[in-house]
Design a protein around this motif. Structure first.
Motif, PDB file in Angstrom:
ATOM      1  N   THR A 119      -9.501 -10.784  -8.552  1.00  0.00           N
ATOM      2  CA  THR A 119     -10.731 -11.574  -8.467  1.00  0.00           C
ATOM      3  C   THR A 119     -11.378 -11.434  -7.095  1.00  0.00           C
ATOM      4  O   THR A 119     -12.584 -11.223  -6.988  1.00  0.00           O
ATOM      5  N   ASN A 120     -10.583 -11.540  -6.034  1.00  0.00           N
ATOM      6  CA  ASN A 120     -11.106 -11.412  -4.672  1.00  0.00           C
ATOM      7  C   ASN A 120     -10.915 -10.015  -4.081  1.00  0.00           C
ATOM      8  O   ASN A 120     -11.183  -9.804  -2.903  1.00  0.00           O
ATOM      9  N   LYS A 121     -10.419  -9.078  -4.902  1.00  0.00           N
ATOM     10  CA  LYS A 121     -10.142  -7.711  -4.463  1.00  0.00           C
ATOM     11  C   LYS A 121      -9.219  -7.702  -3.242  1.00  0.00           C
ATOM     12  O   LYS A 121      -9.507  -7.102  -2.214  1.00  0.00           O
ATOM     13  N   VAL A 122      -8.091  -8.395  -3.389  1.00  0.00           N
ATOM     14  CA  VAL A 122      -7.087  -8.470  -2.325  1.00  0.00           C
ATOM     15  C   VAL A 122      -5.777  -7.941  -2.890  1.00  0.00           C
ATOM     16  O   VAL A 122      -5.254  -8.479  -3.868  1.00  0.00           O
ATOM     17  N   TYR A 123      -5.271  -6.886  -2.268  1.00  0.00           N
ATOM     18  CA  TYR A 123      -4.039  -6.246  -2.707  1.00  0.00           C
ATOM     19  C   TYR A 123      -3.162  -6.038  -1.480  1.00  0.00           C
ATOM     20  O   TYR A 123      -3.658  -5.683  -0.413  1.00  0.00           O
ATOM     21  N   GLY A 124      -1.866  -6.273  -1.638  1.00  0.00           N
ATOM     22  CA  GLY A 124      -1.023  -6.100  -0.469  1.00  0.00           C
ATOM     23  C   GLY A 124       0.442  -6.292  -0.754  1.00  0.00           C
ATOM     24  O   GLY A 124       0.900  -6.244  -1.892  1.00  0.00           O
ATOM     25  N   MET A 125       1.168  -6.540   0.338  1.00  0.00           N
ATOM     26  CA  MET A 125       2.616  -6.693   0.267  1.00  0.00           C
ATOM     27  C   MET A 125       3.027  -7.775   1.253  1.00  0.00           C
ATOM     28  O   MET A 125       2.506  -7.863   2.365  1.00  0.00           O
ATOM     29  N   THR A 142      -5.427  -5.628   1.704  1.00  0.00           N
ATOM     30  CA  THR A 142      -6.573  -4.732   1.793  1.00  0.00           C
ATOM     31  C   THR A 142      -7.399  -4.845   0.521  1.00  0.00           C
ATOM     32  O   THR A 142      -6.926  -5.333  -0.493  1.00  0.00           O
ATOM     33  N   ASP A 143      -8.636  -4.374   0.593  1.00  0.00           N
ATOM     34  CA  ASP A 143      -9.430  -4.227  -0.626  1.00  0.00           C
ATOM     35  C   ASP A 143      -9.452  -2.766  -1.054  1.00  0.00           C
ATOM     36  O   ASP A 143     -10.120  -2.407  -2.009  1.00  0.00           O
ATOM     37  N   SER A 144      -8.755  -1.918  -0.319  1.00  0.00           N
ATOM     38  CA  SER A 144      -8.587  -0.482  -0.571  1.00  0.00           C
ATOM     39  C   SER A 144      -9.794   0.363  -0.216  1.00  0.00           C
ATOM     40  O   SER A 144      -9.735   1.584  -0.312  1.00  0.00           O
ATOM     41  N   THR A 145     -10.889  -0.262   0.163  1.00  0.00           N
ATOM     42  CA  THR A 145     -12.078   0.533   0.474  1.00  0.00           C
ATOM     43  C   THR A 145     -12.674   0.234   1.851  1.00  0.00           C
ATOM     44  O   THR A 145     -13.150   1.149   2.522  1.00  0.00           O
ATOM     45  N   SER A 146     -12.668  -1.020   2.284  1.00  0.00           N
ATOM     46  CA  SER A 146     -13.361  -1.382   3.520  1.00  0.00           C
ATOM     47  C   SER A 146     -12.543  -2.192   4.518  1.00  0.00           C
ATOM     48  O   SER A 146     -12.809  -2.136   5.716  1.00  0.00           O
ATOM     49  N   THR A 181      -5.728 -17.283  -0.652  1.00  0.00           N
ATOM     50  CA  THR A 181      -7.099 -17.779  -0.454  1.00  0.00           C
ATOM     51  C   THR A 181      -7.992 -16.806   0.297  1.00  0.00           C
ATOM     52  O   THR A 181      -9.180 -17.078   0.479  1.00  0.00           O
ATOM     53  N   LEU A 182      -7.427 -15.664   0.726  1.00  0.00           N
ATOM     54  CA  LEU A 182      -8.219 -14.692   1.478  1.00  0.00           C
ATOM     55  C   LEU A 182      -9.335 -14.108   0.623  1.00  0.00           C
ATOM     56  O   LEU A 182      -9.129 -13.790  -0.541  1.00  0.00           O
ATOM     57  N   HIS A 183     -10.496 -14.032   1.215  1.00  0.00           N
ATOM     58  CA  HIS A 183     -11.612 -13.329   0.574  1.00  0.00           C
ATOM     59  C   HIS A 183     -12.391 -12.567   1.644  1.00  0.00           C
ATOM     60  O   HIS A 183     -12.433 -12.944   2.806  1.00  0.00           O
ATOM     61  N   TRP A 184     -12.958 -11.468   1.215  1.00  0.00           N
ATOM     62  CA  TRP A 184     -13.707 -10.591   2.118  1.00  0.00           C
ATOM     63  C   TRP A 184     -15.164 -11.017   2.130  1.00  0.00           C
ATOM     64  O   TRP A 184     -15.697 -11.501   1.150  1.00  0.00           O
ATOM     65  N   LYS A 185     -15.806 -10.811   3.242  1.00  0.00           N
ATOM     66  CA  LYS A 185     -17.235 -11.168   3.353  1.00  0.00           C
ATOM     67  C   LYS A 185     -18.093  -9.927   3.215  1.00  0.00           C
ATOM     68  O   LYS A 185     -17.710  -8.843   3.506  1.00  0.00           O
TER      69      LYS A 185
END
Length: 185
Positions: A119-125, A142-146, A181-185
């Motif tokens: 949903t927030n395009k957050v992927y990680g470990m 990361t969002d894998s792109t930016s 809760t992390l989201h990218w701006k």
């Protein structure tokens, strides 16, 4: 001579009769640390990310969007670093994993927990490090792109896993909350 013998007899009788009763084994005591229930608010910066943080933290932000989240009551800090992704995602991932596995010499175990929030395009470990390693937890998202964000939990003391375990568990929940809760701006 009589005086020496008399003093010796008094000392011996004092030593023999001064100890009373049979020795009793003492039960093992365990330190019980209780921390306040976590209360969160959103950390909103001019950086490319935002997430919820514990209200107990003291936040220091640098000009390159790196954060230090200090927990004075626990003598701990979470160091967060942000880097933009520009055809360097593989290098950023390798560096984050390398940083975690540098602790393998002192760690008893490193548990990997993948994190996915489409949903927030957050992927990680999320890494939980057990043992007397310098860092108790580490993560990257990361969002894998930016965007690419890493974090490491350190205690401002010599590593002693048994002593820092209650605080480490408490702070693991704060890290999970940040990731969720992390989201990218």
């Amino acid at each position: 001579m009589k005086r020496i013998i008399l003093q010796s007899l008094i000392l011996i009788s004092f030593l023999m009769f001064s100890c009373g009763g049979d020795p009793l084994p003492k039960p093992k005591g365990m330190l019980r640390l209780e921390y306040p229930k976590a209360s969160y608010s959103q950390l909103d910066t001019t950086c490319a990310y935002a997430f919820d943080i514990n209200k107990e933290t003291v936040v220091t932000l640098t000009n390159n969007c790196a954060l230090t989240l200090q927990y004075p009551k626990m003598n701990a800090s979470i160091f967060i670093t942000y880097k933009p992704v520009a055809d360097n995602l593989d290098k950023l991932l390798r560096d984050a994993q390398k940083l975690t596995y540098e602790h393998v010499a002192k760690a008893d175990n490193i548990q990997e927990q993948p994190f996915v929030n489409p949903t927030n395009k957050v992927y990680g470990m999320f890494y939980v490090v057990s043992g007397n390693a310098a860092s108790a937890s580490q993560f990257y998202v990361t969002d894998s792109t930016s965007h690419f964000l890493t974090g490491s939990l350190y205690f401002n003391t010599k590593p002693n896993y048994d002593s820092v375990l209650p605080a480490a568990k408490y702070l693991e929940e704060d890290i999970r909350k940040m990731m969720e809760t992390l989201h990218w701006k």
